[in-house]
Scaffold this active site. Sequence first.
Site, PDB file in Angstrom:
ATOM      1  N   GLU A 133      43.442  60.275  65.165  1.00 28.35           N
ATOM      2  CA  GLU A 133      42.502  61.336  65.498  1.00 28.35           C
ATOM      3  C   GLU A 133      41.895  61.934  64.235  1.00 28.35           C
ATOM      4  O   GLU A 133      40.839  61.525  63.801  1.00 28.35           O
ATOM      5  CB  GLU A 133      43.155  62.362  66.419  1.00 28.35           C
TER       6      GLU A 133
HETATM    7  C1  HEC Z   1      39.586  61.174  68.143  1.00 31.87           C
HETATM    8  C2  HEC Z   1      39.442  61.972  69.336  1.00 31.87           C
HETATM    9  C3  HEC Z   1      40.138  63.313  69.398  1.00 31.87           C
HETATM   10  C4  HEC Z   1      40.088  64.362  68.499  1.00 31.87           C
HETATM   11  C5  HEC Z   1      39.360  64.400  67.160  1.00 31.87           C
HETATM   12  C6  HEC Z   1      40.850  65.443  69.093  1.00 31.87           C
HETATM   13  N1  HEC Z   1      41.342  65.071  70.309  1.00 31.87           N
HETATM   14 FE1  HEC Z   1      42.344  66.238  71.623  1.00 31.87          FE
HETATM   15  N2  HEC Z   1      42.786  64.629  72.718  1.00 31.87           N
HETATM   16  C7  HEC Z   1      42.328  63.343  72.493  1.00 31.87           C
HETATM   17  C8  HEC Z   1      43.067  62.401  73.329  1.00 31.87           C
HETATM   18  C9  HEC Z   1      42.867  60.905  73.395  1.00 31.87           C
HETATM   19  C10 HEC Z   1      43.989  63.192  74.067  1.00 31.87           C
HETATM   20  C11 HEC Z   1      45.051  62.663  75.037  1.00 31.87           C
HETATM   21  C12 HEC Z   1      46.250  62.218  74.245  1.00 31.87           C
HETATM   22  C13 HEC Z   1      47.464  61.952  75.114  1.00 31.87           C
HETATM   23  O1  HEC Z   1      47.543  62.474  76.223  1.00 31.87           O
HETATM   24  O2  HEC Z   1      48.373  61.242  74.660  1.00 31.87           O
HETATM   25  C14 HEC Z   1      43.765  64.579  73.671  1.00 31.87           C
HETATM   26  C15 HEC Z   1      44.439  65.668  74.233  1.00 31.87           C
HETATM   27  C16 HEC Z   1      44.167  66.997  73.935  1.00 31.87           C
HETATM   28  C17 HEC Z   1      44.658  68.145  74.673  1.00 31.87           C
HETATM   29  C18 HEC Z   1      45.563  68.105  75.901  1.00 31.87           C
HETATM   30  C19 HEC Z   1      44.798  68.244  77.191  1.00 31.87           C
HETATM   31  C20 HEC Z   1      45.642  67.885  78.394  1.00 31.87           C
HETATM   32  O3  HEC Z   1      45.217  68.117  79.527  1.00 31.87           O
HETATM   33  O4  HEC Z   1      46.727  67.317  78.243  1.00 31.87           O
HETATM   34  C21 HEC Z   1      44.170  69.263  74.044  1.00 31.87           C
HETATM   35  C22 HEC Z   1      44.393  70.707  74.461  1.00 31.87           C
HETATM   36  C23 HEC Z   1      43.405  68.804  72.900  1.00 31.87           C
HETATM   37  N3  HEC Z   1      43.413  67.421  72.885  1.00 31.87           N
HETATM   38  C24 HEC Z   1      42.829  69.617  71.935  1.00 31.87           C
HETATM   39  C25 HEC Z   1      42.351  69.140  70.709  1.00 31.87           C
HETATM   40  C26 HEC Z   1      42.114  69.955  69.526  1.00 31.87           C
HETATM   41  C27 HEC Z   1      42.358  71.445  69.428  1.00 31.87           C
HETATM   42  C28 HEC Z   1      41.636  69.119  68.546  1.00 31.87           C
HETATM   43  C29 HEC Z   1      41.317  69.456  67.114  1.00 31.87           C
HETATM   44  C30 HEC Z   1      42.382  70.060  66.328  1.00 31.87           C
HETATM   45  C31 HEC Z   1      41.565  67.781  69.136  1.00 31.87           C
HETATM   46  N4  HEC Z   1      42.037  67.837  70.427  1.00 31.87           N
HETATM   47  C32 HEC Z   1      41.061  66.664  68.482  1.00 31.87           C
HETATM   48  C33 HEC Z   1      41.324  62.999  71.623  1.00 31.87           C
HETATM   49  C34 HEC Z   1      40.958  63.767  70.529  1.00 31.87           C
END
Ligand code: HEC
Length: 311
Positions: free
Chosen positions: A117
Amino acid sequence: MLKELLVLLITSQFLFSDAITPIPLNPDYDKEKAALGKSLFFDQILSIDGSRSCASCHHLPGSGADNIAFSLGMSNHATSINTPTVLNARFNFVQFWNGRVETLHEQALVPLFNPKEMGESIEASIEKLNKSKYKEKFENLFPEGVTKDSIAQVIEEFEKALTTPNSRFDKYLRGDEYALNEQELRGYKAFQNQGCISCHNGVNIGGNMYQKMGIMIPYDHTVDATSIEGRYAVTGRQRDKAVFKVPTLRNIDLTAPYLHDGSATSLRDVVIDMREHQLGILEEDKSIDDIVAFLKTLTGESPKILSGTSE
Ligand code: HEC
Ligand code: HEC
């Protein structure tokens, strides 16, 4: 027999009558911390090569997710599971598809240091923030300044502000009987009677339990083995394979493609998948379109914090 069925139907409707609750109108969160968290959410400073922010994968304003099956992180590495929305994440009982963290506080730091990420180390993040305009802002809010915990706190407070109240369905739940048209009401009834509501309920219409994908008819997974591990990756129990947190259906019209593997490209497709794999209903009938119409009433208002009014 008919009478018994009728009683069953009526009691199940009664049981489910308050199974879904509207999103609260005024979410509680710390405004100053959330404003700082908001700036960080959109800032690429926290990624190792300065190319990504949280918003790269979680588009805001908008769906809080993106519209591809697998998002691209560092060096264009695809994530191994579909990006869920950050909207209303505060109402989920655990975070991530497999529930590997419980709170938004813990969650906030995971993407920062995930090589797929944003890929930065905590030390480097703190150092970068201390050389930036953010140093003073952190010091104004936290005596200890920039730390792992204060970074997590500001992102958490911003995430807490990301709620989408006042969908047409919530207006209906609050007593406006004209908020839904006839087809949408038929869809809501079908959603209850066919059994969708037994897994998708609570304030997030999902997000409050784990369930197996393919509980009635096994699901043929389209992607590599890692993402289908589901809860198994956390517990190591065979029976937890393909078990996921039931996703929220709030704003579902905005977040295609669907499912952990992003394989369903339209609401119609995913409703057909759910009926088959979760309920064992194979025939297609017109209630599918009614359910789709109902699901479209779950789109709420964009969070106030995004319009700048609460900054
Ligand atoms: C490269 C793409 C990417 C970036 C950049 C990213 N995310 Fe995500 N995010 C994801 C993915 C894919 C998941 C699911 C991962 C899993 O469930 O294993 C996720 C899951 C989440 C969830 C959980 C939602 C749920 O319903 O379970 C949250 C809240 C979240 N991210 C917030 C953030 C925040 C805050 C940042 C920055 C600090 C961020 N993400 C950066 C791709 C990204
Ligand atoms: C046995 C529990 C269960 C039942 C019943 C059920 N679902 Fe689901 N639903 C899930 C799970 C688990 C997922 C996630 C599956 C995956 O991603 O592989 C899901 C995913 C979804 C999604 C996609 C969400 C997203 O963000 O990708 C939609 C839409 C949906 N369900 C609607 C319905 C509808 C409509 C019904 C009734 C026809 C229904 N579900 C019945 C458990 C259930």
